[in-house]
Design a protein around this motif. Sequence first.
Motif, short mmCIF file in Angstrom:
data_model
loop_
_atom_site.label_atom_id
_atom_site.label_comp_id
_atom_site.label_asym_id
_atom_site.label_seq_id
_atom_site.Cartn_x
_atom_site.Cartn_y
_atom_site.Cartn_z
N LEU A 26 0.81 -1.22 0.00
CA LEU A 26 0.00 0.00 0.00
C LEU A 26 0.84 1.27 0.00
O LEU A 26 0.29 2.36 0.16
N LEU A 71 -7.31 -4.41 -4.99
CA LEU A 71 -6.34 -3.35 -5.24
C LEU A 71 -6.28 -3.03 -6.73
O LEU A 71 -6.34 -3.94 -7.57
N ALA A 111 -5.94 -8.25 -7.39
CA ALA A 111 -5.25 -7.13 -8.03
C ALA A 111 -5.82 -6.95 -9.43
O ALA A 111 -5.88 -7.89 -10.21
N GLY A 121 -3.99 1.30 -5.59
CA GLY A 121 -4.26 0.97 -4.20
C GLY A 121 -5.65 0.39 -4.03
O GLY A 121 -6.34 0.09 -5.01
N PRO A 122 -6.10 0.18 -2.80
CA PRO A 122 -7.42 -0.40 -2.56
C PRO A 122 -8.52 0.46 -3.16
O PRO A 122 -8.48 1.69 -3.06
N TRP A 164 -13.21 3.85 0.44
CA TRP A 164 -12.97 3.35 -0.91
C TRP A 164 -14.22 3.48 -1.77
O TRP A 164 -15.26 3.95 -1.30
#
Length: 234
Positions: A26, A71, A111, A121-122, A164
């Motif tokens: 991260l 991610l 991913a 990233g997430p 998110w």
Amino acid sequence: MIARFKDLCLDAADPLALGGFWARMLDGDVADAGDGDTRVDPRSARSPAESIWVNKVPEPRVGRPRVHLDLRLADPEPAALLAQGARLVREPDDDAGRWVLADPEGNEFCAFPADANSRPGPFQLVVDALDPAAQATWWAGVLGGTIEHGSTTSSVFGAAGFPWEYWVFDGVPEPKTVKNRLHWDVELADPEPMALIAAGATLLREPLDEAHWWWILADPEGNEFCAFAPAPTG
């Protein structure tokens, strides 16, 4: 709104090593959280809710994880993540354009290829569910937000504090049977979780002492989460 999303917590046999791994994934820093625990703080975080607390537990991971992060890669393929210690579980196929990877303790995550419209990233939290629509509806009732229903998933976006893009409830045939290694925390709107319990949460544990001052509850499908009293103001 009964509560707001606070952060994620990950069980670990070795919080320092696992925290270091997730800090690499991260692009974050590892902080000492006391009692052998660590906290991963992504450097690009726009909210403290993006931090992951890595907590030492005595029991090993058992069974398939029911909660994981997705991610977005910075590159077309996950070579950089593999070089940093991730293990490849499954390549993309015709049905799923994503890689399934695992951390050093076997916790899986997905991913996705780089996207010009999304930062690396997430970007979503995924939870297995017997009834995705019911789960999304319940959590939207707790945290607010809007629900989108798909053929096998239901997603919440815009939930209070959720950092998110999407909170996805993914339909699976098997029920939950073991404790989740990854869980989320919420901060209550009221001093105690009575409204959560009235809404259908199950109380698993009262606060123990000044060092363990949160409630442990479970949602209607048994996913454990911790609830904290609202932070003092003023």
